[in-house]
Design a protein around this motif. Structure first.
Motif, short mmCIF file in Angstrom:
data_model
loop_
_atom_site.label_atom_id
_atom_site.label_comp_id
_atom_site.label_asym_id
_atom_site.label_seq_id
_atom_site.Cartn_x
_atom_site.Cartn_y
_atom_site.Cartn_z
N PHE A 19 -34.83 2.18 -44.32
CA PHE A 19 -34.07 1.88 -42.97
C PHE A 19 -33.35 3.16 -42.69
O PHE A 19 -33.45 4.26 -43.08
CB PHE A 19 -33.19 0.56 -43.39
N ASN A 20 -32.81 2.89 -41.48
CA ASN A 20 -32.06 4.04 -40.84
C ASN A 20 -32.75 5.34 -40.62
O ASN A 20 -32.51 6.35 -41.10
CB ASN A 20 -30.75 4.32 -41.75
N PRO A 21 -33.82 5.07 -39.52
CA PRO A 21 -34.80 6.52 -39.51
C PRO A 21 -34.03 7.31 -38.44
O PRO A 21 -33.11 7.02 -37.80
CB PRO A 21 -35.91 5.75 -39.04
N ALA A 22 -34.48 8.64 -38.68
CA ALA A 22 -33.82 9.64 -37.79
C ALA A 22 -34.92 10.84 -37.60
O ALA A 22 -35.38 11.36 -38.62
CB ALA A 22 -32.52 10.27 -38.36
N TRP A 23 -35.31 10.91 -36.66
CA TRP A 23 -36.50 12.09 -36.30
C TRP A 23 -35.90 13.37 -36.32
O TRP A 23 -34.90 13.54 -35.73
CB TRP A 23 -37.02 11.88 -35.16
N SER A 24 -36.51 14.37 -37.12
CA SER A 24 -36.14 15.69 -36.99
C SER A 24 -36.48 16.27 -35.80
O SER A 24 -37.39 15.86 -35.02
CB SER A 24 -36.98 16.59 -38.17
N PRO A 25 -35.84 17.43 -35.28
CA PRO A 25 -35.73 18.27 -34.25
C PRO A 25 -37.01 18.70 -33.96
O PRO A 25 -37.50 18.93 -32.80
CB PRO A 25 -34.52 19.26 -34.34
N ASP A 26 -37.92 19.10 -34.90
CA ASP A 26 -39.27 19.80 -34.65
C ASP A 26 -40.41 18.63 -34.70
O ASP A 26 -41.62 18.82 -34.48
CB ASP A 26 -39.56 20.66 -35.72
N GLY A 27 -39.96 17.19 -34.81
CA GLY A 27 -40.86 16.19 -34.61
C GLY A 27 -41.66 16.07 -35.74
O GLY A 27 -42.59 15.21 -35.73
N ARG A 28 -41.68 16.75 -36.81
CA ARG A 28 -42.59 16.76 -37.81
C ARG A 28 -42.34 15.87 -39.01
O ARG A 28 -42.92 15.47 -39.96
CB ARG A 28 -42.75 18.16 -38.63
N THR A 29 -41.05 15.23 -39.13
CA THR A 29 -40.36 14.57 -40.11
C THR A 29 -39.68 13.31 -39.45
O THR A 29 -38.76 13.62 -38.71
CB THR A 29 -39.85 15.60 -41.22
#
Length: 286
Positions: A235-245
């Motif tokens: 739960f609580n997802p957050a996308w990394s700034p580079d979009g890879r994680t």
């Protein structure tokens, strides 16, 4: 002393204005409650919820906002070009998006039964935390959490004893394996009428075991895919700034209310995961 003096003069002027023009019932009845106000990253627009609808307006004086659709929790894309929000106007809770300058929204997800966040994943803070939406940096995908039926959890075995019979006074002996639907059999008989207990060998249907998983929705394709599949509770997802994680919280299979919680990185393409934290304590909002 100047700030205090300025504040005193402001309060005095407001008091004089109120005395000259006291508010009426019509004034009070006309007040609207705005919630979840979100300014776009470029500062040009603002989205909010009022009277159960999502509104968008320009962030400038005298701008006229427009209602987009029934919904909640508007979330801007990183480039401010789109807005994602939850809506149940299709019959179940799904994700919708709308272009910042458009007035017609589009349904993006179509999960059977609707998006169903796990209420146990709210540890503190806002009740909206369980509905957290995160955009990919390119604005093409959305990550969110929803409960699905566990693929590995076994159903609770039916009790060997037959249920009690309120008519004869025979008790129902509760054990660790007693189906939840049996436990209140007969308790509310006098208030709500008589309900016959389940017949021996035919227990009431047991509830499904649901686990919070991560999903990724494709905005252009109007589709979603399940990213995680085990019973670790994500739960609580957050996308990394580079979009890879995608970084998220996990109870590692435990009840989220009992903890501990740790953070994991998830590959949005393959679903491969890696622990970022370990040990006790609750790490939950990356």
């Amino acid at each position: 002393m100047l700030p205090g003096r300025a504040a005193l003069l402001t309060l005095l002027s407001l008091s004089l204005a109120a005395a000259a023009n006291p508010p009426t019932w019509s004034d009070l009845a006309g007040l609207r409650n705005l919630t979840y106000v979100q300014v776009s990253p470029d500062g040009e627009r603002v989205a909010y919820v009022m009277a159960g609808q999502v509104w968008i307006g320009d962030a400038r004086p005298h701008a006229t906002p427009k209602a987009i659709a029934k919904g909640s929790l508007p979330t801007w894309s990183p480039d401010s070009s789109k807005l994602a929000f939850y809506s149940s106007q299709s019959g179940s809770q799904q994700l919708w998006t709308v272009a910042a300058k458009a007035s017609r929204a589009t349904q993006i997800t179509n999960l059977p039964g609707g998006i169903d966040p796990d209420p146990r994943t709210r540890q503190s803070g806002s009740v909206n935390d369980v509905l957290r939406i995160t955009w990919s940096p390119d604005g093409e995908r959305l990550a969110f959490a929803s409960r699905v039926e566990s693929a590995t959890a076994k159903a609770v075995a039916a009790p060997e004893r037959e249920p009690g019979d309120p008519a004869t006074g025979k008790p129902l002996i509760l054990t660790n394996n007693t189906p939840a639907a049996w436990t209140l059999s007969g308790v509310f008989t006098s208030a709500f009428g008589t309900t016959a207990p389940p017949k021996p060998g035919s227990p009431a249907a047991l509830p499904k075991v649901l686990v919070s998983q991560l999903f990724v929705a494709d905005v252009a394709g109007k589709s979603q895919r399940q990213l995680t599949a085990d019973d670790a509770v994500y739960f609580n997802p957050a996308w990394s700034p580079d979009g890879r994680t995608i970084v998220c919280a996990s109870s590692e299979g435990r009840d989220p209310w009992t903890g501990p919680l740790n953070l994991y990185s998830i590959d949005p393409g393959t679903g491969a995961k890696q622990a970022l934290t370990t040990g006790s304590g609750d790490k939950r909002m990356p």
